[in-house]
Design an enzyme around this catalytic site. Sequence first.
Site, PDB file in Angstrom:
ATOM      1  N   ARG A 140       6.211  76.410  74.667  1.00 28.27           N
ATOM      2  CA  ARG A 140       6.167  77.745  74.064  1.00 28.27           C
ATOM      3  C   ARG A 140       6.833  78.768  74.977  1.00 28.27           C
ATOM      4  NH1 ARG A 140       2.724  81.244  70.985  1.00 28.27           N
ATOM      5  NH2 ARG A 140       3.732  83.284  71.098  1.00 28.27           N
ATOM      6  N   ARG A 182       8.791  79.791  67.435  1.00 24.67           N
ATOM      7  CA  ARG A 182       8.038  79.182  68.529  1.00 24.67           C
ATOM      8  C   ARG A 182       7.727  77.724  68.228  1.00 24.67           C
ATOM      9  NH1 ARG A 182       3.658  83.638  67.359  1.00 24.67           N
ATOM     10  NH2 ARG A 182       5.636  84.602  66.879  1.00 24.67           N
ATOM     11  N   ASP A 219       1.992  77.912  68.315  1.00 29.56           N
ATOM     12  CA  ASP A 219       1.144  79.085  68.453  1.00 29.56           C
ATOM     13  C   ASP A 219      -0.291  78.611  68.259  1.00 29.56           C
ATOM     14  OD1 ASP A 219       0.574  81.762  68.802  1.00 29.56           O
ATOM     15  OD2 ASP A 219       0.865  82.289  66.703  1.00 29.56           O
TER      16      ASP A 219
END
Length: 199
Positions: A112, A121, A124
């Site tokens: 990340r 990303r 998360d």
Amino acid sequence: MSTSDPTASPTTFDLEHRLDSVDTTLQNPRTAVMALGSNLGNRLETLQGAVDLLADTPGVKITAVSAVFETEALGGPAEQPNYYNAVVVLRTTLPPYSLLERANAIEDAFGRERKVRWGARTLDVDVLTYQDVLSSDPVLLLPHPRAHERVFVLAPWHDADPAGELPGRGKVGELLADLGGEGAQGVRRRTDIQLRLPE
């Protein structure tokens, strides 16, 4: 009478109190809800890896894993890939900040990067709720301040825990209905893929 035995020496802290506190914690696991999202790389493999790492965490037992929901990216840079989203419900003896630290470590394990706000990303991991704890600490806001606005959070949460409640906001099912239901905000259930609940 003096002694060189360290176990017989006075302690500088209340050991008995600390042991009692630990014992109480171990006997009283708390319920937490965590959201998972990924829109880079092998999204399903990443989400499953996050579930597995959470399950391998001492003091954590996952009790439910939602279906996978595919979601159009909201906010941030344009033309991002769609997200895969899921929610896990767990019982834990970890305090809230330790659970957050574990979430951040799992994100880091999957590469990340935090360079662009709301950018794409690999992973998360958000703590949505921790029992009925309320926190205004910017490091860990509880419950998550935008959970009630997001179908990609509420739909998988309702799937994992139909009786779920968002402290201060109400029942997850009702919040979801108020936003238009499972298919609103570009969210759709993926019936062709699923996450495994660790044994």
